[in-house]
Design an enzyme around this catalytic site. Structure first.
Site, short mmCIF file in Angstrom:
data_model
loop_
_atom_site.label_atom_id
_atom_site.label_comp_id
_atom_site.label_asym_id
_atom_site.label_seq_id
_atom_site.Cartn_x
_atom_site.Cartn_y
_atom_site.Cartn_z
N HIS A 64 0.80 -1.22 0.00
CA HIS A 64 0.00 0.00 0.00
C HIS A 64 0.83 1.27 0.00
CE1 HIS A 64 -0.44 -2.09 3.95
NE2 HIS A 64 0.13 -1.00 4.37
N HIS A 94 6.88 7.25 4.73
CA HIS A 94 6.27 6.62 3.56
C HIS A 94 5.54 7.70 2.75
CE1 HIS A 94 3.09 6.65 6.60
NE2 HIS A 94 2.33 6.98 5.56
N HIS A 96 2.28 8.91 -0.12
CA HIS A 96 0.95 8.74 -0.73
C HIS A 96 0.97 9.53 -2.04
CE1 HIS A 96 -0.83 7.08 3.00
NE2 HIS A 96 0.08 7.86 3.58
N GLU A 106 -3.06 13.53 0.77
CA GLU A 106 -4.18 13.11 1.62
C GLU A 106 -4.83 14.35 2.21
OE1 GLU A 106 -2.67 9.57 3.96
OE2 GLU A 106 -4.07 8.74 2.49
N HIS A 119 4.76 11.12 4.81
CA HIS A 119 4.48 11.06 6.24
C HIS A 119 5.69 10.52 6.97
CE1 HIS A 119 -0.08 10.71 5.25
NE2 HIS A 119 0.33 11.97 5.30
N THR A 204 -4.23 7.24 8.43
CA THR A 204 -5.04 7.39 7.21
C THR A 204 -5.29 6.06 6.51
OG1 THR A 204 -3.15 7.77 5.75
CG2 THR A 204 -4.10 9.72 6.85
S1 B30 Z 1 -0.31 7.29 8.23
O1 B30 Z 1 0.87 8.08 8.34
O2 B30 Z 1 -1.48 7.86 8.85
N1 B30 Z 1 -0.64 7.04 6.72
C1 B30 Z 1 0.49 3.47 10.45
C2 B30 Z 1 1.25 4.60 10.70
C3 B30 Z 1 1.01 5.77 10.00
C4 B30 Z 1 0.01 5.81 9.04
C5 B30 Z 1 -0.73 4.68 8.76
C6 B30 Z 1 -0.49 3.50 9.48
C7 B30 Z 1 0.74 2.25 11.25
O3 B30 Z 1 1.61 2.25 12.09
N2 B30 Z 1 0.00 1.17 11.03
C8 B30 Z 1 0.10 -0.04 11.81
C9 B30 Z 1 1.38 -0.73 11.50
N3 B30 Z 1 1.38 -1.27 10.12
C10 B30 Z 1 2.50 -0.85 9.41
C11 B30 Z 1 2.09 -0.10 8.18
O4 B30 Z 1 1.73 1.07 8.21
O5 B30 Z 1 2.11 -0.70 7.03
C12 B30 Z 1 0.89 -2.56 10.09
C13 B30 Z 1 1.65 -3.63 9.42
O6 B30 Z 1 1.83 -3.66 8.12
O7 B30 Z 1 2.19 -4.56 10.02
CU1 B30 Z 1 1.02 -2.44 6.67
ZN ZN Z 2 0.61 7.95 5.48
#
Ligand code: B30
Ligand code: ZN
Length: 262
Positions: A64, A94, A96, A106, A119, A204
């Site tokens: 993603h 990362h 978007h 976003e 982000h 997000t």
């Molecule tokens: S964001 O910056 O709002 N787009 C996570 C952190 C920041 C954003 C979105 C998600 C996050 O920590 N999610 C839970 C951990 N994830 C990691 C990930 O984002 O990529 C879960 C995982 O794998 O194990 Cu998919």
């Molecule tokens: Zn993000």
């Protein structure tokens, strides 16, 4: 990896709430920031530490987004501003983006989209790990950077852009050839670092937890059309091109966006 969400059809943003209940909450991200509706404030200085040491890092395609992590722990820390005296530890950054140069960010500013948003995700040091931080409303601080298209490539992003063809497949990761100076990505211009919007919101992406203090810099960074286009060739879990990975804006509800005046 392997989360069951996407950006189109049955798995798209309008369906996330069916499986991830927080996604229909009242303090979701992203939002449209209306400049005529912000509250001007003067917060203590936002401070980044440890960003001047070059760090070995790697980028990964998780289906993603493309995510950059640093090999050492605690390579960079964030404090001040809306975080006051709390210290937040860098976890990952990362991106978007959209399928063309007219959309992809976003957060929107006055309903305007930008072609890309970065982000930089930090977790509160007291919580010891990002996973524990996700259980607390002040668990994360996320720096958001908006991009504009420029005629020339931005050399600071070339180390990342150049390895994208090697991580087109989900699960692939690749070390950057040279140590990265996070400071060059985070504060290209110290003079404008104190000019930002801040508000409380969510991840997000699913699970959309409402645990993030967002800090959106007003200044924009620049990338060429070719640099932006390289991101659109990454593949999803299903093997399709990840042409776009931005969530639509969510209602502001009772929140107030602050604008820090430097
Ligand atoms: S964001 O910056 O709002 N787009 C996570 C952190 C920041 C954003 C979105 C998600 C996050 O920590 N999610 C839970 C951990 N994830 C990691 C990930 O984002 O990529 C879960 C995982 O794998 O194990 Cu998919
Ligand atoms: Zn993000």
């Amino acid at each position: 990896l392997g989360e069951d969400f996407g950006y189109d059809g049955n798995h798209g943003p309008s369906h996330w709430g069916e499986e991830y209940h927080a996604c229909i909450g009242k303090h979701q991200s992203p939002i449209n920031i209306e400049e005529h509706n912000v509250k001007n404030v003067s917060l203590p200085p936002l401070k980044l530490f440890g960003i001047d040491n070059p760090s070995l890092s790697f980028v990964a395609n998780n289906g993603h987004t493309v995510m950059l992590k640093i090999n050492e722990s605690k390579a960079a820390m964030l404090s001040g501003g809306p975080l006051e005296n709390d210290v937040y530890v860098f976890e990952q950054l990362h991106f978007h983006w959209g399928e063309n140069d007219y959309e992809g960010s976003e957060d929107l500013i006055n309903n305007h989209s930008f072609p890309m948003e970065m982000h930089a995700v930090f977790y509160k040091e007291d919580y010891k790990s990002i996973n524990e931080a996700l259980n607390h409303p002040d668990g994360l601080a996320i720096l958001a950077y908006l991009y504009e298209v420029s005629p020339n490539p931005n050399p600071m992003y070339e180390p990342i852009v150049q390895v994208l063809p090697e991580i087109e497949t989900v699960g692939n990761e690749k070390a950057l050839r040279e140590p990265l100076l996070l400071g060059r990505l985070f504060v290209p211009d110290t003079a404008t670092m104190q000019d930002y919007f801040t508000y409380n919101g969510s991840l997000t992406t699913p699970p959309c937890l409402e645990v993030a203090i967002w800090i959106d810099f007003k200044d924009h960074q620049r990338l060429s059309h070719e640099q932006l286009a390289a991101f659109r060739d990454l593949r999803t879990q299903e093997g399709n091109k990840l042409t776009h990975n931005f969530r639509p804006v969510q209602p502001l509800e009772d929140r107030i966006v602050l604008h820090n005046i430097p």
